[in-house]
Design a protein around this motif. Structure first.
Motif, PDB file in Angstrom:
ATOM      1  N   UNK A 149     -13.414 -11.935   1.860  1.00 37.56           N
ATOM      2  CA  UNK A 149     -11.983 -12.190   1.782  1.00 37.56           C
ATOM      3  C   UNK A 149     -11.254 -11.163   2.627  1.00 37.56           C
ATOM      4  N   UNK A 150     -10.290 -11.644   3.414  1.00 29.10           N
ATOM      5  CA  UNK A 150      -9.515 -10.761   4.281  1.00 29.10           C
ATOM      6  C   UNK A 150      -8.260 -10.285   3.572  1.00 29.10           C
ATOM      7  N   UNK A 151      -8.000  -8.994   3.692  1.00 30.68           N
ATOM      8  CA  UNK A 151      -6.761  -8.424   3.183  1.00 30.68           C
ATOM      9  C   UNK A 151      -6.425  -7.189   3.998  1.00 30.68           C
ATOM     10  N   UNK A 152      -5.190  -7.058   4.424  1.00 34.02           N
ATOM     11  CA  UNK A 152      -4.797  -5.880   5.197  1.00 34.02           C
ATOM     12  C   UNK A 152      -4.850  -4.615   4.343  1.00 34.02           C
ATOM     13  N   UNK A 153      -4.893  -4.772   3.018  1.00 30.58           N
ATOM     14  CA  UNK A 153      -5.032  -3.603   2.140  1.00 30.58           C
ATOM     15  C   UNK A 153      -6.346  -2.873   2.414  1.00 30.58           C
ATOM     16  N   UNK A 154      -7.355  -3.600   2.878  1.00 27.79           N
ATOM     17  CA  UNK A 154      -8.653  -2.978   3.126  1.00 27.79           C
ATOM     18  C   UNK A 154      -8.620  -1.965   4.263  1.00 27.79           C
ATOM     19  N   UNK A 155      -7.592  -2.008   5.088  1.00 27.49           N
ATOM     20  CA  UNK A 155      -7.499  -1.056   6.179  1.00 27.49           C
ATOM     21  C   UNK A 155      -7.108   0.346   5.708  1.00 27.49           C
ATOM     22  N   UNK A 156      -6.785   0.461   4.435  1.00 27.61           N
ATOM     23  CA  UNK A 156      -6.477   1.787   3.882  1.00 27.61           C
ATOM     24  C   UNK A 156      -7.747   2.490   3.386  1.00 27.61           C
ATOM     25  N   UNK A 157      -8.876   1.819   3.455  1.00 24.63           N
ATOM     26  CA  UNK A 157     -10.135   2.398   2.976  1.00 24.63           C
ATOM     27  C   UNK A 157     -10.659   3.458   3.927  1.00 24.63           C
ATOM     28  N   UNK A 158     -11.412   4.406   3.368  1.00 20.74           N
ATOM     29  CA  UNK A 158     -12.106   5.404   4.167  1.00 20.74           C
ATOM     30  C   UNK A 158     -13.560   5.460   3.707  1.00 20.74           C
ATOM     31  N   UNK A 159     -14.413   6.052   4.518  1.00 22.29           N
ATOM     32  CA  UNK A 159     -15.823   6.206   4.163  1.00 22.29           C
ATOM     33  C   UNK A 159     -16.197   7.670   4.280  1.00 22.29           C
ATOM     34  N   UNK A 160     -16.779   8.210   3.221  1.00 17.30           N
ATOM     35  CA  UNK A 160     -17.248   9.589   3.215  1.00 17.30           C
ATOM     36  C   UNK A 160     -18.766   9.617   3.106  1.00 17.30           C
ATOM     37  N   UNK A 383     -27.108  12.520   4.906  1.00 20.31           N
ATOM     38  CA  UNK A 383     -28.159  11.730   4.287  1.00 20.31           C
ATOM     39  C   UNK A 383     -27.703  10.386   3.757  1.00 20.31           C
ATOM     40  N   UNK A 384     -26.508  10.318   3.224  1.00 21.82           N
ATOM     41  CA  UNK A 384     -26.089   9.040   2.651  1.00 21.82           C
ATOM     42  C   UNK A 384     -24.577   8.931   2.624  1.00 21.82           C
ATOM     43  N   UNK A 385     -24.138   7.705   2.481  1.00 18.85           N
ATOM     44  CA  UNK A 385     -22.712   7.412   2.442  1.00 18.85           C
ATOM     45  C   UNK A 385     -22.299   7.113   1.015  1.00 18.85           C
ATOM     46  N   UNK A 386     -21.127   7.599   0.646  1.00 19.76           N
ATOM     47  CA  UNK A 386     -20.613   7.286  -0.681  1.00 19.76           C
ATOM     48  C   UNK A 386     -19.193   6.796  -0.551  1.00 19.76           C
ATOM     49  N   UNK A 387     -18.772   5.946  -1.433  1.00 20.75           N
ATOM     50  CA  UNK A 387     -17.412   5.427  -1.415  1.00 20.75           C
ATOM     51  C   UNK A 387     -16.517   6.300  -2.258  1.00 20.75           C
ATOM     52  N   UNK A 388     -15.423   6.736  -1.679  1.00 23.25           N
ATOM     53  CA  UNK A 388     -14.420   7.451  -2.438  1.00 23.25           C
ATOM     54  C   UNK A 388     -13.583   6.428  -3.190  1.00 23.25           C
ATOM     55  N   UNK A 389     -12.722   6.887  -4.113  1.00 26.06           N
ATOM     56  CA  UNK A 389     -11.842   5.937  -4.793  1.00 26.06           C
ATOM     57  C   UNK A 389     -10.997   5.140  -3.813  1.00 26.06           C
ATOM     58  N   UNK A 390     -10.721   5.735  -2.629  1.00 21.64           N
ATOM     59  CA  UNK A 390      -9.922   5.022  -1.632  1.00 21.64           C
ATOM     60  C   UNK A 390     -10.746   4.001  -0.882  1.00 21.64           C
ATOM     61  N   UNK A 391     -12.061   3.999  -1.125  1.00 17.99           N
ATOM     62  CA  UNK A 391     -12.936   3.136  -0.328  1.00 17.99           C
ATOM     63  C   UNK A 391     -13.753   2.206  -1.198  1.00 17.99           C
ATOM     64  N   UNK A 392     -13.086   1.268  -1.835  1.00 16.05           N
ATOM     65  CA  UNK A 392     -13.785   0.329  -2.706  1.00 16.05           C
ATOM     66  C   UNK A 392     -14.516  -0.740  -1.923  1.00 16.05           C
ATOM     67  N   UNK A 393     -14.084  -0.988  -0.690  1.00  9.86           N
ATOM     68  CA  UNK A 393     -14.763  -1.986   0.154  1.00  9.86           C
ATOM     69  C   UNK A 393     -15.541  -1.278   1.236  1.00  9.86           C
ATOM     70  N   UNK A 394     -16.834  -1.581   1.356  1.00  9.84           N
ATOM     71  CA  UNK A 394     -17.698  -0.896   2.295  1.00  9.84           C
ATOM     72  C   UNK A 394     -17.531  -1.432   3.710  1.00  9.84           C
ATOM     73  N   UNK A 395     -18.202  -0.717   4.607  1.00  9.23           N
ATOM     74  CA  UNK A 395     -18.279  -1.081   6.016  1.00  9.23           C
ATOM     75  C   UNK A 395     -18.664  -2.544   6.169  1.00  9.23           C
ATOM     76  N   UNK A 396     -17.920  -3.256   7.016  1.00  5.55           N
ATOM     77  CA  UNK A 396     -18.168  -4.689   7.183  1.00  5.55           C
ATOM     78  C   UNK A 396     -19.514  -4.971   7.838  1.00  5.55           C
ATOM     79  N   UNK A 397     -20.130  -3.968   8.411  1.00  2.47           N
ATOM     80  CA  UNK A 397     -21.453  -4.173   8.976  1.00  2.47           C
ATOM     81  C   UNK A 397     -22.434  -4.575   7.905  1.00  2.47           C
ATOM     82  N   UNK A 398     -22.083  -4.246   6.650  1.00  5.95           N
ATOM     83  CA  UNK A 398     -22.919  -4.621   5.523  1.00  5.95           C
ATOM     84  C   UNK A 398     -22.331  -5.825   4.804  1.00  5.95           C
ATOM     85  N   UNK A 399     -21.180  -6.306   5.308  1.00  5.92           N
ATOM     86  CA  UNK A 399     -20.317  -7.140   4.502  1.00  5.92           C
ATOM     87  C   UNK A 399     -20.372  -8.604   4.904  1.00  5.92           C
ATOM     88  N   UNK A 400     -21.286  -9.349   4.332  1.00  2.47           N
ATOM     89  CA  UNK A 400     -21.317 -10.777   4.550  1.00  2.47           C
ATOM     90  C   UNK A 400     -21.786 -11.201   5.898  1.00  2.47           C
TER      91      UNK A 400
END
Length: 401
Positions: A149-160, A383-400
């Motif tokens: 699902x597309x939402x412009x809200x997802x552009x506020x996500x970050x990846x740590x 070593x690994x990626x974790x989602x912060x509270x600001x990043x509930x949606x992961x990288x789209x490379x993994x996404x569908x």
């Protein structure tokens, strides 16, 4: 402005790119005449009082859009099967993205994020495929796997990323991909009123499988891609046997209208969700270049788009810390852009040309960003990626995908 000056700007500014159809040139055609053609047809410019048959008008519209599809859209299907370095245009994209990844990874300043915003009016999938091929972290506005699902809200996500020891966290270089005019890998679910991801370009494939062909249509362009006289085209179109072509025309237009994109004229979306997403993306373009100490690099883009031109000029005037660097293809393009942007009134817009050649998309990388990244080395990945509270949606490379 020399390369060393651009390097200093990059070190301390929020990075934004505006990429137009010129970046995909050679593999896909730009066809500026299509926008003019659809605009003339919409206004019925040049038609007489007797040239009002809607069937004929629809045939001309289908002819223009068929021409556009064949030249600028259909070949995207072939990109899905590219697994090597045989596509030169795709290589141009991966080269630039690789350079930007290096720049982001080497950033030490905490004042600017390790992100780059990629704004494009292109509906093609070059950026999507290039980011996927390089396995970079990116955000294209989609979330979910089974039901994207597309939402412009997802552009506020970050990846740590978090280290295995001490739980030390660091920001991961992230590309935000904004398709300002929609994309061939978007599809609209009318039942759920959502934009979903079309990773196999099914909508594009369905159009290519329709039975309509050039013999069913009328020629609307000369060999240079210029639109012919509408009244003359009309005369040729009304000679067609509509009993033989009408069904194929209707099928083609039905499938074509399923594409989630702004056609190369000022056409607007009818569905509310699509319309809101379109204007929200433009708002996000404005918001990002309004940030203090931002730079906008422009390549392959002529500023013919009225909405984007207006937003860019408004922000350039209101944000004195914004720097806009436009790579004009040649002197003719430079003069055209200077006139459109009224360059004399904006001290923070720089239009660069290449004295010993043209600023192709490849040359922007070779002469600017390749030189900037020479000697830079990407540090070892965590070593690994974790989602912060600001990043509930992961990288789209993994996404569908």
């Amino acid at each position: 402005m020399e390369v060393k000056d651009i390097k200093k700007v990059i070190e301390s500014c929020h990075l934004n790119f505006l990429i137009g159809s010129g970046a995909s040139k050679n593999f896909l055609e730009t066809l500026k005449g299509v926008e003019e053609a659809l605009d003339i047809l919409d206004k019925r410019t040049g038609l007489s009082e007797n040239q009002t048959d809607e069937k004929v008008i629809k045939l001309i519209e289908a002819s223009i859009k068929y021409f556009y599809f064949e030249k600028c859209i259909k070949k995207n299907i072939k990109l899905l099967d590219v697994t090597d370095d045989s596509n030169e245009t795709l290589n141009n994209y991966t080269n630039l993205l690789s350079a930007l990844q290096t720049i982001l990874a080497k950033r030490t300043s905490n004042l600017v994020s390790k992100q780059v915003n990629l704004f494009t009016t292109n509906m093609d999938v070059f950026l999507d495929i290039a980011l996927e091929k390089l396995n970079y972290s990116y955000n294209d506005g989609f979330s979910g796997r089974m039901n994207t699902k597309f939402s412009t809200e997802n552009f506020h996500n970050i990846i740590n990323k978090v280290s295995s020891y001490y739980e030390y966290q660091s920001a991961t270089p992230l590309f935000n991909l904004f398709k300002l005019h929609g994309s061939l890998n978007w599809k609209y679910n009318k039942e759920k009123d959502t934009i979903q991801y079309d990773n196999q370009l099914e909508s594009t494939k369905k159009i290519s499988e329709t039975e309509l062909n050039a013999a069913d249509l009328v020629n609307c362009f000369d060999k240079n891609g210029n639109f012919l006289r509408l009244d003359e085209i009309y005369k040729e179109a009304e000679k067609k046997d509509f009993s033989k072509v009408q069904k194929k025309l209707d099928e083609f237009m039905e499938e074509y209208n399923n594409l989630i994109m702004v056609n190369p004229n000022k056409e607007k979306f009818e569905e509310t969700t699509l319309k809101l997403s379109y204007y929200e993306l433009l708002r996000m373009y404005s918001n990002n270049i309004e940030k203090e100490n931002s730079v906008l690099f422009v390549t392959g883009f002529s500023f013919a788009d009225e909405h984007i031109r207006t937003i860019t000029l408004r922000v350039a005037k209101s944000n004195p810390t914004l720097l806009i660097i436009v790579f004009a293809y040649d002197e003719e393009a430079k003069n055209d852009i200077e006139e459109k942007l009224n360059i004399s009134e904006h001290h923070n817009i720089i239009i660069k040309t290449k004295g010993d050649g043209n600023y192709t998309f490849a040359e922007v990388y070779n002469s600017i960003f390749k030189e900037i990244t020479e000697g830079l080395q990407i540090p070892p990945s965590e070593n690994k990626t974790t989602n912060t509270p600001e990043n509930s949606a992961e990288n789209k490379a993994e996404d569908g995908k």
